[in-house]
Design an enzyme around this catalytic site. Structure first.
Site, mmCIF file in Angstrom:
data_model
loop_
_atom_site.group_PDB
_atom_site.id
_atom_site.type_symbol
_atom_site.label_atom_id
_atom_site.label_comp_id
_atom_site.label_asym_id
_atom_site.label_seq_id
_atom_site.Cartn_x
_atom_site.Cartn_y
_atom_site.Cartn_z
ATOM 1 C CE1 TYR A 52 -4.162 -1.567 -0.196
ATOM 2 C CE2 TYR A 52 -3.572 -2.748 1.799
ATOM 3 C CZ TYR A 52 -4.423 -2.552 0.722
ATOM 4 O OH TYR A 52 -5.541 -3.359 0.575
ATOM 5 C CG PHE A 60 -7.097 5.706 3.886
ATOM 6 C CD1 PHE A 60 -6.519 4.637 3.221
ATOM 7 C CD2 PHE A 60 -7.326 6.880 3.182
ATOM 8 C CE1 PHE A 60 -6.175 4.720 1.877
ATOM 9 C CE2 PHE A 60 -6.990 6.979 1.834
ATOM 10 C CZ PHE A 60 -6.406 5.894 1.176
ATOM 11 N NE ARG A 88 -9.971 -0.740 -9.744
ATOM 12 C CZ ARG A 88 -9.546 -0.161 -8.626
ATOM 13 N NH1 ARG A 88 -8.877 -0.855 -7.707
ATOM 14 N NH2 ARG A 88 -9.794 1.107 -8.394
ATOM 15 C CB THR A 94 -13.181 2.590 -2.780
ATOM 16 O OG1 THR A 94 -12.418 2.672 -3.983
ATOM 17 C CG2 THR A 94 -12.280 2.290 -1.606
ATOM 18 N NE ARG A 105 -13.861 -2.953 -2.947
ATOM 19 C CZ ARG A 105 -12.894 -2.231 -3.498
ATOM 20 N NH1 ARG A 105 -13.177 -1.321 -4.409
ATOM 21 N NH2 ARG A 105 -11.634 -2.431 -3.136
ATOM 22 C CG HIS A 118 -6.340 -5.146 -3.600
ATOM 23 N ND1 HIS A 118 -6.074 -3.809 -3.520
ATOM 24 C CD2 HIS A 118 -5.513 -5.653 -4.565
ATOM 25 C CE1 HIS A 118 -5.097 -3.516 -4.396
ATOM 26 N NE2 HIS A 118 -4.743 -4.622 -5.033
ATOM 27 C CD GLU A 129 -1.641 -4.210 -6.291
ATOM 28 O OE1 GLU A 129 -1.873 -2.999 -6.115
ATOM 29 O OE2 GLU A 129 -2.499 -5.008 -6.742
HETATM 30 N N1 UDP Z 1 -9.547 3.104 2.097
HETATM 31 C C1 UDP Z 1 -10.004 3.547 3.332
HETATM 32 N N2 UDP Z 1 -10.432 4.851 3.434
HETATM 33 C C2 UDP Z 1 -10.448 5.712 2.378
HETATM 34 C C3 UDP Z 1 -9.971 5.252 1.136
HETATM 35 C C4 UDP Z 1 -9.530 3.941 1.031
HETATM 36 O O1 UDP Z 1 -10.024 2.811 4.294
HETATM 37 O O2 UDP Z 1 -10.865 6.876 2.544
HETATM 38 C C5 UDP Z 1 -9.073 1.726 1.967
HETATM 39 C C6 UDP Z 1 -10.084 0.849 1.241
HETATM 40 O O3 UDP Z 1 -10.212 -0.374 1.947
HETATM 41 C C7 UDP Z 1 -9.477 0.649 -0.122
HETATM 42 C C8 UDP Z 1 -7.974 0.753 0.160
HETATM 43 O O4 UDP Z 1 -7.873 1.693 1.219
HETATM 44 O O5 UDP Z 1 -9.847 -0.599 -0.685
HETATM 45 C C9 UDP Z 1 -7.159 1.239 -1.002
HETATM 46 O O6 UDP Z 1 -7.705 2.467 -1.471
HETATM 47 P P1 UDP Z 1 -7.940 2.742 -3.021
HETATM 48 O O7 UDP Z 1 -8.274 4.182 -3.191
HETATM 49 O O8 UDP Z 1 -6.766 2.211 -3.794
HETATM 50 O O9 UDP Z 1 -9.268 1.891 -3.342
HETATM 51 P P2 UDP Z 1 -9.482 0.573 -4.204
HETATM 52 O O10 UDP Z 1 -8.502 0.585 -5.337
HETATM 53 O O11 UDP Z 1 -9.282 -0.598 -3.275
HETATM 54 O O12 UDP Z 1 -10.914 0.655 -4.675
HETATM 55 MG MG MG Z 2 -6.415 0.845 -5.287
#
Ligand code: UDP
Ligand code: MG
Length: 140
Positions: A52, A60, A88, A94, A105, A118, A129
């Site tokens: 990450y 976060f 995706r 998200t 989700r 993820h 990854e």
């Molecule tokens: N996340 C969170 N708070 C936020 C944004 C993201 O807890 O405000 C977490 C969420 O679980 C997410 C991960 O961080 O899956 C990675 O963030 P990203 O923006 O890459 O989202 P994703 O690609 O997983 O949709």
């Molecule tokens: Mg992401």
């Protein structure tokens, strides 16, 4: 012809804990994706920080690293045409509260942290990854 590609999917701790592994893997298989590798693991703090790293410094980030290391997860390497964007789309937004009806989700996510899955967002990130989660010997 579309290019064959691969992506990394993680079934996050909330998915494993609630017994959703089979159901979610089934969705990807039914969609026609090939499972090139699959394993259950628990991420170390170091791996999670690398995984990450793009989010380092965000509010976060610490919670995200704590959460992904909090219990067993399942990693999948999926292969297929356009697999990155299809995964995706199947995952949804998200935040489960905003995810489109019928997405993983929307159907299973608890909150923006415990959002069940993820999926890599680009070829470059997928390769990074995959190398964190899998060794050469995991590909059968
Ligand atoms: N996340 C969170 N708070 C936020 C944004 C993201 O807890 O405000 C977490 C969420 O679980 C997410 C991960 O961080 O899956 C990675 O963030 P990203 O923006 O890459 O989202 P994703 O690609 O997983 O949709
Ligand atoms: Mg992401």
């Amino acid at each position: 012809m579309e290019q064959e590609m691969r992506t990394l999917v993680l079934l996050k701790p909330d998915a494993v804990q609630r017994g959703l592994v089979g159901e979610i893997v089934y969705r990807f298989e039914k969609k026609g994706m090939k499972i090139a590798a699959m394993k259950m693991l628990r991420m170390t703090k170091g791996s999670a920080e690398e995984f990450y790293s793009v989010h380092e410094g965000k509010p976060f980030y610490n919670g995200l690293v704590d959460y992904i290391t909090s219990g067993p997860i399942v990693g999948l390497c999926l292969e297929g045409e356009n697999v990155i964007s299809i995964v995706r789309t199947m995952m949804g937004k998200t935040n489960p509260a905003e995810a489109e009806k019928g997405t993983i989700r929307a159907d299973y996510g608890i909150d923006i942290g415990k959002n069940t899955v993820h999926g890599s967002d680009s070829i470059e990130n997928a390769e990074k990854e995959l190398s964190i989660v899998f060794d050469e010997a995991d590909f059968v």
